[in-house]
Design an enzyme around this catalytic site. Structure first.
Site, mmCIF file in Angstrom:
data_model
loop_
_atom_site.group_PDB
_atom_site.id
_atom_site.type_symbol
_atom_site.label_atom_id
_atom_site.label_comp_id
_atom_site.label_asym_id
_atom_site.label_seq_id
_atom_site.Cartn_x
_atom_site.Cartn_y
_atom_site.Cartn_z
ATOM 1 N N ASP A 8 -30.075 27.490 2.860
ATOM 2 C CA ASP A 8 -31.254 26.636 2.722
ATOM 3 C C ASP A 8 -32.198 27.339 1.748
ATOM 4 O OD1 ASP A 8 -33.041 24.571 3.094
ATOM 5 O OD2 ASP A 8 -33.145 24.751 5.276
ATOM 6 N N HIS A 115 -40.263 23.147 9.341
ATOM 7 C CA HIS A 115 -39.948 21.742 9.593
ATOM 8 C C HIS A 115 -38.599 21.689 10.304
ATOM 9 C CE1 HIS A 115 -37.621 22.552 5.947
ATOM 10 N NE2 HIS A 115 -36.842 21.538 6.292
HETATM 11 ZN ZN LIG Z 1 -34.398 23.087 3.306
#
Ligand SMILES: [Zn+2]
Length: 272
Positions: A8, A115
Protein backbone atom coordinates in the site's frame (compact mmCIF):
# COMPACT_ATOMS: atom_id res chain seq x y z
CA UNK A 1 9.18 -21.20 -1.31
CA UNK A 2 6.85 -18.50 -2.62
CA UNK A 3 6.30 -15.22 -0.73
CA UNK A 4 3.54 -12.65 -1.23
CA UNK A 5 4.24 -8.96 -0.65
CA UNK A 6 1.18 -6.67 -0.51
CA UNK A 7 2.13 -3.01 -0.95
CA UNK A 8 0.00 0.00 0.00
CA UNK A 9 1.19 3.61 -0.14
CA UNK A 10 -0.06 5.52 2.96
CA UNK A 11 2.53 3.93 5.25
CA UNK A 12 5.48 4.54 2.92
CA UNK A 13 8.25 6.79 4.30
CA UNK A 14 7.82 10.40 3.12
CA UNK A 15 4.08 10.12 2.41
CA UNK A 16 1.65 12.30 4.45
CA UNK A 17 -0.94 13.88 2.21
CA UNK A 18 -3.86 12.86 0.01
CA UNK A 19 -2.24 14.53 -3.00
CA UNK A 20 0.64 12.08 -2.72
CA UNK A 21 -1.63 9.04 -2.91
CA UNK A 22 -4.03 10.08 -5.69
CA UNK A 23 -3.24 9.80 -9.38
CA UNK A 24 -3.34 13.07 -11.28
CA UNK A 25 -1.23 15.04 -8.80
CA UNK A 26 2.42 15.76 -9.59
CA UNK A 27 3.45 14.61 -6.08
CA UNK A 28 1.80 11.22 -6.69
CA UNK A 29 4.36 10.36 -9.37
CA UNK A 30 7.15 10.75 -6.83
CA UNK A 31 5.27 8.87 -4.09
CA UNK A 32 4.55 5.87 -6.33
CA UNK A 33 8.28 5.64 -6.99
CA UNK A 34 8.95 5.62 -3.21
CA UNK A 35 6.30 2.87 -2.94
CA UNK A 36 8.01 0.87 -5.69
CA UNK A 37 11.37 1.26 -3.94
CA UNK A 38 9.94 -0.07 -0.65
CA UNK A 39 8.47 -2.98 -2.62
CA UNK A 40 11.94 -3.65 -4.07
CA UNK A 41 13.45 -3.63 -0.58
CA UNK A 42 10.88 -6.21 0.53
CA UNK A 43 11.52 -8.36 -2.56
CA UNK A 44 15.26 -8.28 -1.80
CA UNK A 45 14.60 -9.28 1.82
CA UNK A 46 12.51 -12.27 0.72
CA UNK A 47 15.22 -13.49 -1.67
CA UNK A 48 17.87 -12.90 1.04
CA UNK A 49 16.11 -15.55 3.15
CA UNK A 50 15.71 -18.16 0.45
CA UNK A 51 12.46 -17.32 -1.34
CA UNK A 52 12.40 -19.01 -4.72
CA UNK A 53 9.53 -16.91 -6.02
CA UNK A 54 8.06 -13.54 -4.99
CA UNK A 55 4.64 -12.17 -5.92
CA UNK A 56 4.05 -8.45 -5.36
CA UNK A 57 0.46 -7.29 -4.94
CA UNK A 58 -0.21 -3.64 -5.82
CA UNK A 59 -2.68 -2.85 -3.02
CA UNK A 60 -3.51 0.85 -3.27
CA UNK A 61 -6.44 2.67 -4.93
CA UNK A 62 -6.95 1.34 -8.44
CA UNK A 63 -4.17 -1.22 -7.86
CA UNK A 64 -1.91 0.13 -10.59
CA UNK A 65 0.64 2.28 -8.81
CA UNK A 66 3.83 0.20 -8.78
CA UNK A 67 6.13 0.97 -11.71
CA UNK A 68 6.64 -2.41 -13.40
CA UNK A 69 9.81 -1.27 -15.16
CA UNK A 70 11.38 -0.18 -11.86
CA UNK A 71 10.36 -3.32 -9.91
CA UNK A 72 13.00 -5.95 -9.21
CA UNK A 73 12.71 -8.26 -12.26
CA UNK A 74 12.94 -11.34 -10.04
CA UNK A 75 9.39 -10.67 -8.79
CA UNK A 76 6.04 -10.92 -10.56
CA UNK A 77 3.44 -8.24 -9.95
CA UNK A 78 -0.36 -8.51 -9.43
CA UNK A 79 -2.11 -5.30 -10.60
CA UNK A 80 -5.54 -4.03 -11.61
CA UNK A 81 -9.08 -4.28 -10.23
CA UNK A 82 -11.61 -5.58 -9.50
CA UNK A 83 -10.24 -8.83 -8.15
CA UNK A 84 -11.83 -11.11 -5.56
CA UNK A 85 -9.07 -11.11 -2.96
CA UNK A 86 -8.16 -7.45 -3.40
CA UNK A 87 -5.17 -6.57 -1.16
CA UNK A 88 -4.66 -10.27 -0.36
CA UNK A 89 -4.66 -11.47 -3.99
CA UNK A 90 -1.91 -14.04 -4.39
CA UNK A 91 -2.78 -15.76 -1.09
CA UNK A 92 -4.64 -18.35 -3.16
CA UNK A 93 -1.52 -19.18 -5.17
CA UNK A 94 0.26 -21.42 -2.67
CA UNK A 95 2.41 -18.82 -0.86
CA UNK A 96 4.21 -19.58 2.41
CA UNK A 97 3.55 -16.16 3.92
CA UNK A 98 2.46 -12.58 3.32
CA UNK A 99 4.32 -9.33 4.04
CA UNK A 100 2.45 -6.00 4.28
CA UNK A 101 4.46 -2.95 3.18
CA UNK A 102 3.30 0.69 3.41
CA UNK A 103 0.15 -0.13 5.40
CA UNK A 104 -1.74 2.37 7.59
CA UNK A 105 -4.01 2.56 10.63
CA UNK A 106 -7.77 2.20 10.48
CA UNK A 107 -10.48 4.82 9.93
CA UNK A 108 -11.04 6.96 13.01
CA UNK A 109 -7.51 6.40 14.26
CA UNK A 110 -4.76 8.97 14.75
CA UNK A 111 -2.37 7.56 12.19
CA UNK A 112 -1.14 9.22 9.01
CA UNK A 113 -3.82 9.00 6.26
CA UNK A 114 -5.82 6.58 8.43
CA UNK A 115 -8.79 4.96 6.70
CA UNK A 116 -10.36 1.55 6.05
CA UNK A 117 -10.77 0.55 2.38
CA UNK A 118 -12.55 3.76 1.31
CA UNK A 119 -12.23 7.05 3.20
CA UNK A 120 -15.21 8.58 1.39
CA UNK A 121 -17.61 5.76 2.29
CA UNK A 122 -16.56 3.89 5.45
CA UNK A 123 -16.15 5.37 8.92
CA UNK A 124 -15.70 2.07 10.75
CA UNK A 125 -15.87 -1.65 10.02
CA UNK A 126 -16.40 -4.27 12.72
CA UNK A 127 -16.25 -8.05 12.57
CA UNK A 128 -18.20 -9.59 15.47
CA UNK A 129 -18.01 -6.22 17.25
CA UNK A 130 -14.24 -5.80 16.87
CA UNK A 131 -12.98 -2.81 14.83
CA UNK A 132 -11.03 -3.95 11.79
CA UNK A 133 -8.12 -2.33 9.97
CA UNK A 134 -7.14 -3.20 6.40
CA UNK A 135 -4.31 -5.27 7.85
CA UNK A 136 -6.82 -7.17 9.99
CA UNK A 137 -9.30 -7.68 7.13
CA UNK A 138 -6.73 -8.86 4.61
CA UNK A 139 -4.60 -10.71 7.15
CA UNK A 140 -7.72 -12.68 8.11
CA UNK A 141 -8.55 -13.23 4.43
CA UNK A 142 -5.03 -14.61 3.83
CA UNK A 143 -5.58 -16.65 7.01
CA UNK A 144 -8.56 -18.39 5.40
CA UNK A 145 -6.11 -19.62 2.78
CA UNK A 146 -3.71 -20.77 5.53
CA UNK A 147 -1.27 -17.92 4.89
CA UNK A 148 0.35 -16.20 7.91
CA UNK A 149 1.44 -12.53 8.00
CA UNK A 150 5.21 -12.51 8.48
CA UNK A 151 6.07 -8.81 8.36
CA UNK A 152 4.32 -5.44 8.26
CA UNK A 153 5.50 -1.83 7.89
CA UNK A 154 3.85 1.53 8.47
CA UNK A 155 3.65 4.28 11.07
CA UNK A 156 3.67 3.81 14.86
CA UNK A 157 -0.14 3.96 15.16
CA UNK A 158 -0.51 1.21 12.54
CA UNK A 159 1.92 -0.97 14.49
CA UNK A 160 0.23 -0.33 17.82
CA UNK A 161 -3.18 -1.27 16.35
CA UNK A 162 -2.07 -4.47 14.66
CA UNK A 163 0.74 -5.98 16.70
CA UNK A 164 -1.57 -8.20 18.74
CA UNK A 165 -3.22 -9.62 15.58
CA UNK A 166 0.10 -10.90 14.25
CA UNK A 167 2.20 -11.74 17.30
CA UNK A 168 4.84 -13.65 15.31
CA UNK A 169 5.29 -10.98 12.61
CA UNK A 170 8.20 -8.53 12.39
CA UNK A 171 6.98 -4.91 12.42
CA UNK A 172 8.99 -2.10 10.83
CA UNK A 173 8.20 1.52 11.70
CA UNK A 174 8.75 3.90 8.78
CA UNK A 175 7.20 6.99 10.36
CA UNK A 176 5.93 8.43 13.60
CA UNK A 177 2.49 10.02 13.25
CA UNK A 178 1.86 13.45 14.75
CA UNK A 179 -1.51 13.79 12.96
CA UNK A 180 -3.54 12.66 9.96
CA UNK A 181 -1.24 14.58 7.64
CA UNK A 182 1.94 15.06 9.64
CA UNK A 183 4.71 13.03 11.17
CA UNK A 184 8.40 12.27 11.42
CA UNK A 185 9.72 9.92 8.73
CA UNK A 186 12.80 7.86 8.18
CA UNK A 187 14.57 8.78 4.95
CA UNK A 188 13.43 6.55 2.08
CA UNK A 189 16.86 4.91 2.00
CA UNK A 190 16.77 4.08 5.74
CA UNK A 191 13.18 2.83 5.49
CA UNK A 192 14.15 0.52 2.63
CA UNK A 193 17.10 -0.81 4.62
CA UNK A 194 14.82 -1.57 7.59
CA UNK A 195 12.13 -3.16 5.37
CA UNK A 196 14.68 -5.44 3.67
CA UNK A 197 15.95 -6.61 7.08
CA UNK A 198 12.40 -6.92 8.47
CA UNK A 199 11.21 -9.09 5.57
CA UNK A 200 14.32 -11.26 5.79
CA UNK A 201 13.75 -11.76 9.54
CA UNK A 202 10.00 -12.35 9.17
CA UNK A 203 10.41 -14.88 6.37
CA UNK A 204 13.16 -16.55 8.40
CA UNK A 205 10.74 -17.04 11.31
CA UNK A 206 7.87 -18.37 9.17
CA UNK A 207 7.92 -21.81 10.80
CA UNK A 208 6.53 -20.28 14.03
CA UNK A 209 3.95 -18.00 12.39
CA UNK A 210 0.26 -18.88 12.57
CA UNK A 211 -2.40 -17.66 10.10
CA UNK A 212 -4.91 -15.20 11.61
CA UNK A 213 -8.24 -16.99 11.93
CA UNK A 214 -11.58 -15.27 12.47
CA UNK A 215 -14.40 -17.64 13.16
CA UNK A 216 -17.10 -17.70 10.47
CA UNK A 217 -19.98 -17.16 9.91
CA UNK A 218 -19.42 -13.66 11.14
CA UNK A 219 -21.42 -10.51 11.75
CA UNK A 220 -20.24 -7.34 10.02
CA UNK A 221 -21.18 -3.86 11.25
CA UNK A 222 -20.50 -1.02 8.85
CA UNK A 223 -20.56 2.64 9.89
CA UNK A 224 -20.89 4.90 6.86
CA UNK A 225 -19.69 8.47 6.43
CA UNK A 226 -23.20 9.79 5.57
CA UNK A 227 -26.82 8.59 5.84
CA UNK A 228 -27.05 8.67 2.01
CA UNK A 229 -24.34 6.02 1.80
CA UNK A 230 -26.28 3.80 4.23
CA UNK A 231 -29.44 4.34 2.08
CA UNK A 232 -27.47 3.17 -0.94
CA UNK A 233 -25.81 0.14 0.64
CA UNK A 234 -29.12 -1.03 2.13
CA UNK A 235 -30.46 -1.54 -1.39
CA UNK A 236 -28.70 -4.87 -0.88
CA UNK A 237 -31.64 -6.97 0.40
CA UNK A 238 -29.77 -8.86 3.12
CA UNK A 239 -28.37 -5.72 4.77
CA UNK A 240 -30.07 -4.50 7.93
CA UNK A 241 -30.32 -0.81 8.70
CA UNK A 242 -29.31 -0.43 12.37
CA UNK A 243 -29.19 3.37 12.50
CA UNK A 244 -28.94 6.40 10.19
CA UNK A 245 -25.30 5.64 9.42
CA UNK A 246 -24.95 2.05 10.64
CA UNK A 247 -25.83 -1.20 8.90
CA UNK A 248 -25.18 -4.85 9.56
CA UNK A 249 -24.94 -8.06 7.62
CA UNK A 250 -23.96 -11.66 8.14
CA UNK A 251 -21.25 -13.33 6.04
CA UNK A 252 -20.36 -17.02 5.72
CA UNK A 253 -16.61 -16.31 5.54
CA UNK A 254 -14.06 -13.50 5.75
CA UNK A 255 -13.76 -13.69 1.98
CA UNK A 256 -17.50 -13.13 1.54
CA UNK A 257 -17.44 -10.22 4.01
CA UNK A 258 -14.51 -8.55 2.27
CA UNK A 259 -16.10 -8.99 -1.14
CA UNK A 260 -19.38 -7.47 0.10
CA UNK A 261 -17.48 -4.52 1.57
CA UNK A 262 -15.62 -3.99 -1.69
CA UNK A 263 -18.95 -4.08 -3.57
CA UNK A 264 -20.19 -1.30 -1.25
CA UNK A 265 -17.00 0.63 -1.88
CA UNK A 266 -17.55 0.37 -5.64
CA UNK A 267 -21.24 1.37 -5.28
CA UNK A 268 -20.28 4.46 -3.31
CA UNK A 269 -18.78 6.01 -6.47
CA UNK A 270 -22.37 6.85 -7.43
CA UNK A 271 -22.60 9.39 -4.57
CA UNK A 272 -19.22 11.07 -5.00
ZN1 LIG B 1 -3.87 2.80 0.12
Amino acid sequence: MKILISVDIEGVAGVYHAQQVRAGNPEYERARRLMTEEANAAIAGAFDTGAGEVLVNDSHGDFRNLLPDVLDPRAQVIQGKPRYLSMAAGAELGVAGMCMVGYHSRAGGRGILAHTINSFAFARIEFNGEPMSEAGLYGALAGEYGVPVLMASGDDVFIEENRALFPQAVFVQTKQATGQNSGVSLSPAKACEAIRKGVAAGVGQRAGAKPLRIEAPLQVTLHTQTPALADLFCQWPTFQRLDAMVLGFGAPSVEAAVRMLNCCSAMSAMLR
